[in-house]
Design a protein around this motif. Structure first.
Motif, short mmCIF file in Angstrom:
data_model
loop_
_atom_site.label_atom_id
_atom_site.label_comp_id
_atom_site.label_asym_id
_atom_site.label_seq_id
_atom_site.Cartn_x
_atom_site.Cartn_y
_atom_site.Cartn_z
N LYS A 1 -24.72 -12.64 87.15
CA LYS A 1 -24.17 -13.54 87.59
C LYS A 1 -24.59 -14.69 86.79
O LYS A 1 -23.64 -15.70 86.45
CB LYS A 1 -24.52 -13.87 89.04
CG LYS A 1 -24.23 -15.25 89.71
CD LYS A 1 -24.64 -15.36 91.14
CE LYS A 1 -24.15 -16.67 91.79
NZ LYS A 1 -24.56 -16.99 93.14
N GLU A 2 -25.73 -15.00 86.48
CA GLU A 2 -26.17 -15.96 85.45
C GLU A 2 -25.90 -15.98 83.70
O GLU A 2 -26.02 -16.75 83.21
CB GLU A 2 -27.80 -16.28 85.59
CG GLU A 2 -27.99 -16.43 86.79
CD GLU A 2 -29.42 -16.95 87.12
OE1 GLU A 2 -30.19 -17.37 86.30
OE2 GLU A 2 -29.96 -16.69 88.45
N LYS A 3 -25.26 -14.94 83.36
CA LYS A 3 -24.80 -14.64 82.15
C LYS A 3 -25.71 -14.49 81.08
O LYS A 3 -25.64 -13.70 80.14
CB LYS A 3 -23.48 -15.46 81.75
CG LYS A 3 -22.72 -15.32 82.83
CD LYS A 3 -21.32 -16.76 82.56
CE LYS A 3 -20.19 -16.26 83.58
NZ LYS A 3 -19.01 -17.41 83.16
N LEU B 1 -23.61 -7.47 89.04
CA LEU B 1 -22.63 -8.57 88.28
C LEU B 1 -22.85 -9.63 89.22
O LEU B 1 -22.52 -10.93 88.70
CB LEU B 1 -21.34 -8.04 88.43
CG LEU B 1 -20.80 -6.92 87.38
CD1 LEU B 1 -19.47 -6.52 87.54
CD2 LEU B 1 -20.96 -7.60 86.11
N GLY B 2 -23.13 -9.81 90.38
CA GLY B 2 -23.41 -10.87 91.09
C GLY B 2 -24.73 -11.23 91.45
O GLY B 2 -25.31 -12.32 92.41
N GLY C 1 -28.82 -12.87 90.59
CA GLY C 1 -29.28 -13.99 89.77
C GLY C 1 -30.58 -13.42 89.30
O GLY C 1 -30.86 -12.28 89.26
N GLY D 1 -32.81 -10.61 92.79
CA GLY D 1 -32.45 -10.69 91.56
C GLY D 1 -32.94 -9.80 90.64
O GLY D 1 -33.93 -9.08 90.88
N ALA E 1 -20.71 -11.48 79.27
CA ALA E 1 -20.48 -11.23 80.64
C ALA E 1 -19.16 -10.37 80.94
O ALA E 1 -19.22 -9.36 81.82
CB ALA E 1 -20.68 -12.63 81.37
#
Length: 425
Positions: free
Chosen positions: A193-195, A250-251, A253, A259, A400
């Protein structure tokens, strides 16, 4: 320093031209040296470095009664805003914190930074620590801290999967991933999520395949479509195709309770590719692995032009404004002296930028990182600091999408190139 801070710092933009901000000088009667006020800007708002810097300023003033060191201390976001406002007016503080790379180069090109090449002895600084502050053979800042990205891993998981030693080649790394999966263990945790954590993979593969000179050249010709950059994406896709990441990555953190960091800390995944702050964040976000936590550098890619001894990361340094008085450079030399730098390293606030200071690192995990950096034969700054911020952001976004299966390696290279060329116009 967490990577999120580094990302914020990378967004500092400069514009305008002209000289730097001049220190206040009051001449004394009889030709004696005048009183000087040095403007020192930094962003160490928390201890131990906050107190260390306050102490250094007092010590320097005590040894130089005619000098007053006036500190402006701001956290990253406020520092970014205030420094941008000042540099846009064509000025710079006398001594100030910098992350080097593209932003420092913009400040140099605007005539805001003093070239200190002929005035400092660089023989005691490590090769890696100086990389972000030198352009065209000239030096524009001195480092005060450094760090690198590498693999943090669970030793017990490796043992359970029959992996005797950390892999040193990319083929060996992919084999280790397969062994972990076969043992029923999730190989890698990733904050999709944070790329920015994902871009580490593409950046390191580009380093290992194309070599450091190719990354530097790309900053000049703005071309990331060369075969080696496409190959970096292809090798990353080979990893992604093994489905090595935790469910829902992918989602996910980075430092959230479910995370990337917590997944490793709680034993739900084996590895994460992360900076030297990883053990601290793991302890904050999960149970932590203690003595079972290990570290190894990003592997070599067979046939590539890069070496395993070349590191990727960031750090911090101090630059001198173009119009600053000679006392500013003297103060910078005082800050980076072996004695004072060793004290900062011993406190745990920074990692060594001077040769032979690795022994002052007390934390065992950080000692491994420090030793890797001390022997590094080359260093690549985070791409979102080495290149203009828009280019770094495109690297993050495109990589990403590769992780998500929405872009091919060729599309990643093409899209980064388009943004780079647009930024150069």
């Amino acid at each position: 320093m967490k990577r999120t801070c580094a990302l914020i710092a990378a967004a500092v933009l400069v514009a305008g031209c002209g000289g730097g901000q001049t220190a206040t000088t009051e001449p004394e009667e009889g030709g004696a040296p005048g009183k000087v006020t040095l403007e020192w800007w930094h962003l160490s708002t928390s201890d131990p470095l906050k107190t260390i810097y306050e102490t250094r300023a007092k010590e320097y003033q005590a040894a130089n009664p005619n000098i007053t060191v006036k500190m402006t201390v701001l956290e990253n976001e406020a520092y970014k805003a205030k420094l941008t406002t000042l540099t846009q007016s064509g000025k710079a503080p006398d001594v100030f914190a910098t992350w080097g790379g593209g932003v420092l180069k913009q400040q140099v090109d605007a005539g805001l930074i003093k070239d200190i090449s002929a005035d400092v002895d660089l023989t005691n600084f490590t090769t890696a620590s100086m990389a972000a502050y030198q352009f065209d053979g000239k030096t524009y800042a001195l480092p005060t801290d450094i760090g690198m990205v590498g693999f943090w891993y669970n030793k017990k998981h490796f043992e359970k999967a029959g992996i005797a030693e950390p892999p040193t080649t990319w083929t060996g790394f992919l084999d280790a991933v397969k062994k972990l999966k076969a043992a029923g263990i999730t190989p890698i945790a990733l904050a999709g999520k944070e790329k920015w954590p994902g871009h580490y993979y593409w950046a390191y593969l580009a380093m290992r395949i194309a070599g450091l000179p190719a990354l530097q050249q790309a900053g000049t010709d703005h071309d990331f479509t060369k075969p080696e950059f496409v190959q970096a994406g292809q090798q990353l896709k080979a990893l992604v195709d093994l489905e090595p990441f935790q469910r829902g990555f992918l989602g996910a953190g980075y430092s959230t309770p479910d995370g990337q960091s917590a997944s490793v800390a709680n034993g739900k995944a084996t590895m994460e590719l992360m900076g030297q702050w990883a053990p601290t964040v793991q302890a904050d976000s999960g149970e932590g692995l203690g003595e079972d936590l290990g570290f190894f550098p990003f592997p070599e890619v067979e046939g590539g032009k890069g070496a395993i001894t070349e590191a990727f990361g960031g750090g911090g340094g101090m630059a001198v404004g173009a119009d600053a008085p000679k006392e500013a450079l003297d103060f910078l030399k005082f800050l980076t002296s072996t004695e004072n730098h060793t004290k900062a390293v011993e406190s745990g606030a920074v990692l060594p930028v001077l040769k032979g200071v690795e022994s002052a690192v007390k934390d065992e995990n950080l000692k491994v990182v420090a030793e890797s950096l001390a022997s590094a034969t080359g260093f690549q700054l985070y791409l979102d600091q080495a290149y203009p911020p828009a280019v770094g952001a495109e690297v993050n976004d495109s990589v990403a999408e590769l992780f998500a299966g929405a872009k091919t390696p060729e599309q990643v290279a093409q899209d980064i190139t388009e943004v780079a060329k647009s930024e150069s116009e």
